[in-house]
Design a protein around this motif. Structure first.
Motif, PDB file in Angstrom:
ATOM      1  N   ARG A 284       1.612 -44.073  80.011  1.00  0.00           N
ATOM      2  CA  ARG A 284       1.724 -45.107  78.963  1.00  0.00           C
ATOM      3  C   ARG A 284       0.921 -44.726  77.725  1.00  0.00           C
ATOM      4  NH1 ARG A 284      -0.509 -48.815  81.592  1.00  0.00           N
ATOM      5  NH2 ARG A 284       1.331 -49.494  82.734  1.00  0.00           N
ATOM      6  N   ALA A 285      -0.165 -43.999  77.930  1.00  0.00           N
ATOM      7  CA  ALA A 285      -0.995 -43.563  76.802  1.00  0.00           C
ATOM      8  C   ALA A 285      -0.437 -42.308  76.129  1.00  0.00           C
ATOM      9  CB  ALA A 285      -2.420 -43.298  77.280  1.00  0.00           C
ATOM     10  N   GLY A 286       0.662 -41.770  76.653  1.00  0.00           N
ATOM     11  CA  GLY A 286       1.291 -40.598  76.055  1.00  0.00           C
ATOM     12  C   GLY A 286       0.542 -39.306  76.309  1.00  0.00           C
TER      13      GLY A 286
ATOM     14  N   LEU B 174      -5.672 -48.343  76.208  1.00  0.00           N
ATOM     15  CA  LEU B 174      -6.867 -48.514  77.033  1.00  0.00           C
ATOM     16  C   LEU B 174      -6.929 -49.932  77.605  1.00  0.00           C
ATOM     17  CD1 LEU B 174      -9.438 -46.606  74.821  1.00  0.00           C
ATOM     18  CD2 LEU B 174      -8.703 -45.943  77.124  1.00  0.00           C
ATOM     19  N   ASP B 175      -6.594 -50.920  76.786  1.00  0.00           N
ATOM     20  CA  ASP B 175      -6.582 -52.301  77.274  1.00  0.00           C
ATOM     21  C   ASP B 175      -5.552 -52.463  78.390  1.00  0.00           C
ATOM     22  OD1 ASP B 175      -8.485 -52.886  75.383  1.00  0.00           O
ATOM     23  OD2 ASP B 175      -7.078 -53.826  73.973  1.00  0.00           O
TER      24      ASP B 175
ATOM     25  N   VAL C  87      -2.650 -33.922  81.203  1.00  0.00           N
ATOM     26  CA  VAL C  87      -3.403 -34.281  82.414  1.00  0.00           C
ATOM     27  C   VAL C  87      -2.701 -33.751  83.657  1.00  0.00           C
ATOM     28  CG1 VAL C  87      -4.309 -36.177  83.810  1.00  0.00           C
ATOM     29  CG2 VAL C  87      -4.304 -36.353  81.301  1.00  0.00           C
ATOM     30  N   ASP C  88      -3.478 -33.073  84.494  1.00  0.00           N
ATOM     31  CA  ASP C  88      -3.031 -32.609  85.809  1.00  0.00           C
ATOM     32  C   ASP C  88      -3.758 -33.460  86.838  1.00  0.00           C
ATOM     33  OD1 ASP C  88      -2.451 -31.308  88.159  1.00  0.00           O
ATOM     34  OD2 ASP C  88      -3.294 -29.369  87.584  1.00  0.00           O
TER      35      ASP C  88
ATOM     36  N   TYR D 114      -8.745 -44.706  83.412  1.00  0.00           N
ATOM     37  CA  TYR D 114      -9.320 -45.184  82.147  1.00  0.00           C
ATOM     38  C   TYR D 114     -10.198 -44.110  81.505  1.00  0.00           C
ATOM     39  CZ  TYR D 114     -11.919 -48.219  78.909  1.00  0.00           C
ATOM     40  OH  TYR D 114     -12.498 -48.769  77.794  1.00  0.00           O
ATOM     41  N   SER D 115     -11.118 -43.551  82.254  1.00  0.00           N
ATOM     42  CA  SER D 115     -11.967 -42.492  81.695  1.00  0.00           C
ATOM     43  C   SER D 115     -11.154 -41.236  81.397  1.00  0.00           C
ATOM     44  CB  SER D 115     -13.118 -42.165  82.653  1.00  0.00           C
ATOM     45  OG  SER D 115     -12.638 -41.814  83.937  1.00  0.00           O
ATOM     46  N   THR D 116     -10.110 -41.011  82.194  1.00  0.00           N
ATOM     47  CA  THR D 116      -9.239 -39.843  81.959  1.00  0.00           C
ATOM     48  C   THR D 116      -8.614 -39.905  80.575  1.00  0.00           C
ATOM     49  OG1 THR D 116      -8.686 -40.024  84.325  1.00  0.00           O
ATOM     50  CG2 THR D 116      -7.438 -38.432  83.008  1.00  0.00           C
ATOM     51  N   ILE D 117      -8.195 -41.092  80.184  1.00  0.00           N
ATOM     52  CA  ILE D 117      -7.592 -41.268  78.863  1.00  0.00           C
ATOM     53  C   ILE D 117      -8.604 -40.944  77.772  1.00  0.00           C
ATOM     54  CG2 ILE D 117      -6.609 -42.964  77.265  1.00  0.00           C
ATOM     55  CD1 ILE D 117      -5.396 -44.371  79.763  1.00  0.00           C
TER      56      ILE D 117
END
Length: 221
Positions: A104-106, A24-25, A111-112, A70-73
């Motif tokens: 990067r967040a794996g 997230l950072d 996610v589409d 960011y919110s998607t993660i």
């Protein structure tokens, strides 16, 4: 109360309740490096979205307005195995940054990410026969709030949760002079939710690092 205090309390909430998170950072840092507008949800609101998804038991999420992801993660991390986020972003450059952040967040497999005008993407989802979404987060161009809410109703089911962000706008939602299209969009969201018999809704005012704002939340009945 002042913005300085609101920001300090937001920082205290994050430090106390939200552990440091490299992915997230890194997403926020990448967004800054690429010049994306600093309009991501705050960590506290991101965590709230995450918890609301978990509480609702959602498996399918629609996000209108990805920005840098960011919110998607936050949303994708709340899903159970096999869950899916469909997120829509108008700007190809923003979408590229979001794609990198999500990877990067794996979370790429969850996610589409669809690029282009959201109303066109929503129409395509309907044409594809998309299954109803359990959780819908609207955080895009505010004048289109009523159009996005129409689509949210089409693409939801009884029990689906709908959240529309940035509906208080420093209290300007009270203004009726029609001089600000974003305020008109906020007022239109209230009118839609309040006038739609299939929705039970309310709104929450917030203060924090992002200033004075809030979001509307509704459940499809």
């Amino acid at each position: 109360m002042s913005q300085k205090i609101w920001t300090a309390v937001d920082n205290y909430i994050a430090q106390s309740l939200i552990p440091a998170d490299p992915a997230l950072d890194a997403a926020l840092e990448a967004n800054r490096e690429h010049g994306l507008p600093a309009i991501d949800v705050s960590p506290a609101l991101g965590k709230l979205l995450n918890l609301l998804v978990r509480m609702s038991g959602a498996r399918r999420i629609l996000e209108i307005g990805a920005l840098g992801g960011y919110s998607t993660i936050w949303l994708a991390r709340a899903l159970p195995a096999g869950g899916r986020v469909v997120t829509l972003e108008l700007d190809p450059r923003h979408a590229e940054v979001a794609s990198d952040n999500i990877r990067r967040a794996g979370l790429s497999e969850r996610v589409d990410l669809r690029v282009g005008p959201a109303l066109e993407s929503l129409s395509k989802l309907e044409a594809e026969g998309a299954e109803p979404f359990d959780f819908i987060f609207i955080d895009a161009d505010k004048p289109n709030n009523p159009n996005y809410l129409v689509w949210a109703m089409k693409l939801s089911r009884p029990g689906s949760v709908i959240i529309c962000d940035n509906v208080i706008r420093d209290g300007a939602v009270l203004n009726t002079d029609g001089g600000d299209l974003n305020v008109e969009g906020a007022r239109a969201a209230f009118s839609f939710i309040g006038g739609e018999k299939r929705l039970a809704g309310t709104a929450i005012q917030t203060v924090g690092a992002k200033g004075y704002d809030g979001f509307a939340i509704a459940v499809v009945e």
